[in-house]
Design a protein around this motif. Structure first.
Motif, PDB file in Angstrom:
ATOM      1  N   THR A   1       2.172  -8.768  12.524  1.00  0.00           N
ATOM      2  CA  THR A   1       1.987  -9.074  11.103  1.00  0.00           C
ATOM      3  C   THR A   1       1.177  -7.987  10.410  1.00  0.00           C
ATOM      4  O   THR A   1       1.492  -7.583   9.282  1.00  0.00           O
TER       5      THR A   1
ATOM      6  N   VAL B   1       6.360  -8.499   0.895  1.00  0.00           N
ATOM      7  CA  VAL B   1       5.199  -8.406   1.784  1.00  0.00           C
ATOM      8  C   VAL B   1       4.174  -9.481   1.448  1.00  0.00           C
ATOM      9  O   VAL B   1       3.576 -10.095   2.335  1.00  0.00           O
ATOM     10  N   GLY B   2       3.974  -9.738   0.146  1.00  0.00           N
ATOM     11  CA  GLY B   2       2.999 -10.748  -0.248  1.00  0.00           C
ATOM     12  C   GLY B   2       3.389 -12.145   0.169  1.00  0.00           C
ATOM     13  O   GLY B   2       2.530 -12.942   0.563  1.00  0.00           O
TER      14      GLY B   2
ATOM     15  N   THR C   1       3.792 -11.540   5.123  1.00  0.00           N
ATOM     16  CA  THR C   1       2.627 -11.152   5.927  1.00  0.00           C
ATOM     17  C   THR C   1       1.306 -11.447   5.225  1.00  0.00           C
ATOM     18  O   THR C   1       0.339 -11.863   5.875  1.00  0.00           O
ATOM     19  N   SER C   2       1.246 -11.235   3.903  1.00  0.00           N
ATOM     20  CA  SER C   2      -0.017 -11.486   3.205  1.00  0.00           C
ATOM     21  C   SER C   2      -0.392 -12.954   3.235  1.00  0.00           C
ATOM     22  O   SER C   2      -1.563 -13.305   3.466  1.00  0.00           O
TER      23      SER C   2
ATOM     24  N   ALA D   1       1.789  -2.031   2.484  1.00  0.00           N
ATOM     25  CA  ALA D   1       0.715  -1.477   1.656  1.00  0.00           C
ATOM     26  C   ALA D   1       0.890   0.023   1.460  1.00  0.00           C
ATOM     27  O   ALA D   1       0.748   0.544   0.344  1.00  0.00           O
TER      28      ALA D   1
ATOM     29  N   GLN E   1       2.350  -5.660   7.311  1.00  0.00           N
ATOM     30  CA  GLN E   1       1.516  -5.656   6.114  1.00  0.00           C
ATOM     31  C   GLN E   1       1.075  -4.243   5.755  1.00  0.00           C
ATOM     32  O   GLN E   1       1.129  -3.829   4.587  1.00  0.00           O
ATOM     33  N   ASN E   2       0.632  -3.477   6.743  1.00  0.00           N
ATOM     34  CA  ASN E   2       0.164  -2.121   6.476  1.00  0.00           C
ATOM     35  C   ASN E   2       1.304  -1.206   6.037  1.00  0.00           C
ATOM     36  O   ASN E   2       1.113  -0.327   5.189  1.00  0.00           O
TER      37      ASN E   2
ATOM     38  N   LEU F   1      -5.964  -9.535  -0.136  1.00  0.00           N
ATOM     39  CA  LEU F   1      -6.011  -9.482   1.328  1.00  0.00           C
ATOM     40  C   LEU F   1      -7.058  -8.474   1.795  1.00  0.00           C
ATOM     41  O   LEU F   1      -6.954  -7.280   1.518  1.00  0.00           O
TER      42      LEU F   1
ATOM     43  N   PHE G   1      -1.228 -10.355  -2.023  1.00  0.00           N
ATOM     44  CA  PHE G   1      -1.282  -8.951  -1.631  1.00  0.00           C
ATOM     45  C   PHE G   1      -2.569  -8.311  -2.141  1.00  0.00           C
ATOM     46  O   PHE G   1      -3.187  -7.490  -1.446  1.00  0.00           O
TER      47      PHE G   1
END
Length: 473
Positions: free
Chosen positions: A140, A415-416, A419-420, A148, A144-145, A278, A275
């Motif tokens: 995860t 992503v938000g 994973t976020s 980002a 996420q990274n 986090l 997002f």
């Protein structure tokens, strides 16, 4: 105390953290004292060791600064778009809910930290659900990274051509078809190869930790400029815009703010907020470095940091929305590039944001690469070849996403909502339900259960609506 899960014993043995029954009892007493507001150490001393003088650690104010630096990022550019699609009151309520739940989930992480004596998100997954939990958390974090980093490089792709055109005092639209230095994708590739990739390859990148702190001040500067420039762009918006002239309306009805608004684009609101708030992978390291660490003291750091971030986010979103209203872009700087292409202050903001991006992306590479090595190459010895290949692979994936994803709101949305929401809501609640020794009907466990339900429902609903919006634009 329940025995540690399978795989956790080796972790504790490696760090010398086996506790006798007496030490367990002392730890529980320290936790109880901590709940009363007294200071309790984060980690117990190794068995048989002599207590050393405590490390002075980071001050309260510096810890707040570090947390805010971990919170604030590219999400600030998408919040005005979220406000335009939820209304001022709707946005305010949702942002307050997300910020409050983020603070509560940090409280749950701190509670589990004192119980398990671990200092990383992945190790909490190991304690809660064994090696499967550790791999799940690490995966995860990787996704996420990557999201980002892609959002940061999307800023480079969209804003660097305008910055170059502004410095050349040229017209971006007039040269974009024939000048290579105004091609966003090409500029993105050049900066990634020449700046991001070499910095990410470094074995230690501590000096960027100091320079990247400037990104926080750049975000504050951006918010101040958004507030000031609200009076520099007239409403109705001028019709002589160089871009998309026929689509710009000059109706005075477009200058009325909405208190509540609901549309298919509203599905991006909560994922963008999640997002933006986090910071949970940074909370435990900040806790370890805090002067006189205790749950109550770190929670005060969290409330202060999230509260100040909430204020900066809200003011920049509000004034960005009141500048462009329904014509606000999903990436706020694009609106200023359109209507104030050669404004000196806007140019300084662009340069500041681009500088922050180029120094922050290599830093995000480090935890992503660490998680990849832990998940896929833990059985191999550390080597430069593996280091270079993993860095190159991550950088390639991120650049490709940034090149071909058409809109930054898609990154925030996907992503938000996945994973976020997992790192912000679902995992802290699940880990607390698994590891806490409290009764299930206790207020904290009920709160953790509600946090998990909220994260799953909001994440799935937002993701379904976003996919539906793609299918039926």
């Amino acid at each position: 105390m329940a025995p540690p899960p399978r795989g956790a014993g080796r972790l504790l043995a490696e760090r010398g953290w086996y506790l006798s029954a007496r030490e367990q009892q002392e730890e529980e007493e320290e936790e109880e004292a901590d709940e009363d507001g007294e200071s309790a150490p984060l980690l117990p001393p190794p068995l048989g060791s002599v207590r050393n003088p405590p490390n002075p650690g980071s001050s309260f104010g510096f810890s707040v600064f570090n947390l805010m630096n971990a919170i604030m990022g590219s999400g600030i550019l998408g919040l005005s778009y979220a406000m335009a699609n939820t209304g001022i009151m709707g946005f305010s309520i949702l942002l307050l809910i997300v910020a409050s739940l983020a603070s509560y989930s940090v409280f749950l992480l701190l509670s589990m930290c004192t119980q398990t004596a671990v200092t990383s998100y992945e190790d909490l997954g190991l304690f809660a659900f064994g090696s499967t939990g550790k791999v799940l958390v690490a995966t995860t974090i990787i996704i996420q990274n990557i999201g980002a980093m892609s959002s940061y490089l999307l800023i480079v792709k969209s804003e660097l051509p305008g910055a170059v055109a502004g410095f050349l005092s040229g017209d971006e639209s007039g040269f974009s078809n024939r000048s290579w230095y105004l091609d966003g994708r090409l500029l993105l590739l050049i900066t990634s190869v020449c700046i991001v990739f070499p910095l990410a390859l470094l074995p230690k990148i501590g000096f960027l930790g100091y320079t990247s702190s400037l990104s926080f001040f750049f975000m504050v500067y951006f918010a101040l400029v958004v507030m000031i420039k609200k009076w520099s762009i007239p409403c109705p918006l001028p019709l002589h815009s160089a871009i998309e002239t026929l689509q710009v309306s000059n109706s005075t009805g477009d200058c009325k703010a909405r208190l509540f608004h609901l549309s298919k684009e509203s599905a991006y609101a909560i994922p963008t907020m999640a997002f933006s708030f986090l910071c949970h992978t940074s909370v435990l390291p900040i806790y370890c470095e805090l002067q006189s660490p205790s749950k109550s003291r770190m929670q005060s750091v969290t409330v202060t940091g999230i509260g100040l971030s909430f204020l900066i986010y809200f003011m920049s979103a509000l004034f960005g929305y009141l500048t462009f209203y329904d014509k606000v872009d999903s990436e706020l700087l694009q609106g200023y590039s359109r209507y104030l292409p050669h404004d000196t202050v806007i140019m300084t903001v662009k340069v500041a944001i681009l500088f922050a991006v180029l120094l922050t992306v290599p830093l995000i590479h480090f935890p992503a690469r660490k998680a990849v090595l832990m998940v896929f190459f833990s059985h191999l010895p550390v080597s430069w070849i593996c280091h270079i290949l993993v860095t190159l692979t991550l950088n390639t994936i991120v650049v490709l996403f940034a090149m071909y994803v058409p809109d930054i709101k898609n990154v925030f949305g996907v992503v938000g909502s996945t994973t976020s929401t997992c790192l912000l809501f679902v995992y802290p609640g699940l880990f607390y339900l698994k590891l806490s020794r409290e009764d299930f009907l206790s207020p904290q466990k009920l709160g953790a259960c509600a946090l998990v339900i909220f994260g799953i429902c909001v994440g799935l609903l937002s993701l379904v609506l976003i996919i539906f919006n793609w299918i039926n634009p």
